[in-house]
Structure formats: structure tokens, C-alpha cells
Design a protein around this motif. Sequence first.
Motif, PDB file in Angstrom:
ATOM      1  N   GLY A  60       0.796  -1.221   0.000  1.00  0.00           N
ATOM      2  CA  GLY A  60       0.000   0.000   0.000  1.00  0.00           C
ATOM      3  C   GLY A  60       0.827   1.268   0.000  1.00  0.00           C
ATOM      4  N   PHE A  61       2.115   1.172  -0.370  1.00  0.00           N
ATOM      5  CA  PHE A  61       3.003   2.336  -0.370  1.00  0.00           C
ATOM      6  C   PHE A  61       2.973   3.103  -1.679  1.00  0.00           C
ATOM      7  N   LEU A  62       2.766   2.418  -2.784  1.00  0.00           N
ATOM      8  CA  LEU A  62       2.703   3.045  -4.107  1.00  0.00           C
ATOM      9  C   LEU A  62       1.444   2.588  -4.823  1.00  0.00           C
ATOM     10  N   ARG A  63       1.011   3.391  -5.800  1.00  0.00           N
ATOM     11  CA  ARG A  63      -0.115   2.989  -6.645  1.00  0.00           C
ATOM     12  C   ARG A  63       0.217   3.278  -8.097  1.00  0.00           C
ATOM     13  N   ARG A  64      -0.399   2.494  -8.947  1.00  0.00           N
ATOM     14  CA  ARG A  64      -0.274   2.684 -10.392  1.00  0.00           C
ATOM     15  C   ARG A  64      -1.571   3.292 -10.902  1.00  0.00           C
ATOM     16  N   GLN A  65      -1.439   4.277 -11.802  1.00  0.00           N
ATOM     17  CA  GLN A  65      -2.605   4.902 -12.403  1.00  0.00           C
ATOM     18  C   GLN A  65      -2.373   5.015 -13.899  1.00  0.00           C
TER      19      GLN A  65
END
Length: 128
Positions: A60-65
Amino acid sequence: MGTLVGYVRSGDPDLTNRQMAILLLVGQTQGPHTVRGLASRLTVSKPVVTRALNKLASLGFLRRQRDEADKRNIFISVTERGGRFLERFQALIERSQPDPAPRTGALANRSPASGPLQQASSFERRIA
């Protein structure tokens, strides 16, 4: 050493050096960030970055968009949870700053400017 000992004791997830470098890059440098761009900045392959991103996303530290303008691009950004992790890590660095007391032994000739914060900013200059 104090920063790493504090990190181990913190209970935060153990990140590899590669995962930490990617999280710091995304969290502390101007985006947008892509897999290709991160791979280029770290001089590693895209699959290496993808594996690290998978772990960081699962924590839950990075997200892809997906880029709405060009669906082929996927942007990487730090989540709120990732931002809090980076803040805690920064606090560990600050707390582990050496005392102004005289140094002895192997550290006697080391300048205070080569401490953790100075090293972190030199890391940022090297990857910039």
C-alpha cells in the motif's frame, strides 16, 4: 547505523535496498514516474522495477494509475500510507544524527557533513 537499527525495531515492513530506492525516488522527486523512467534512473531493467513495484503496491506504499491521455502509460505515485512510511523513516534519520561530542576510533576523522542527511541528499543528486 542508528537509522537502520531504528528501522529494524520500528516494525515497519522490511524493504530491500531496491524497493527503498524506488520509494524514495517516487516520494522525493518530481513526477510523473513511469516504470521505464524509474528503470532508467536506477540503471536496472524494467522487470526489476516491476517486481519492486508489485511489492510496494501490495504494501500500500505506491499505486499505479493509467494515463487517461495515453492509455499505454502507467504513472506511479506514493499513497498516503507510503508518505507516512517515508515520514517515519525521515524521523529515524533525524533521531540518529550523531551527537556533537568528540569522535573517537574509526569515526574520528569523519566530518559531520557526511552524516545520514548529507548522504541522503547526495543520493538525491546522484539519481537526479
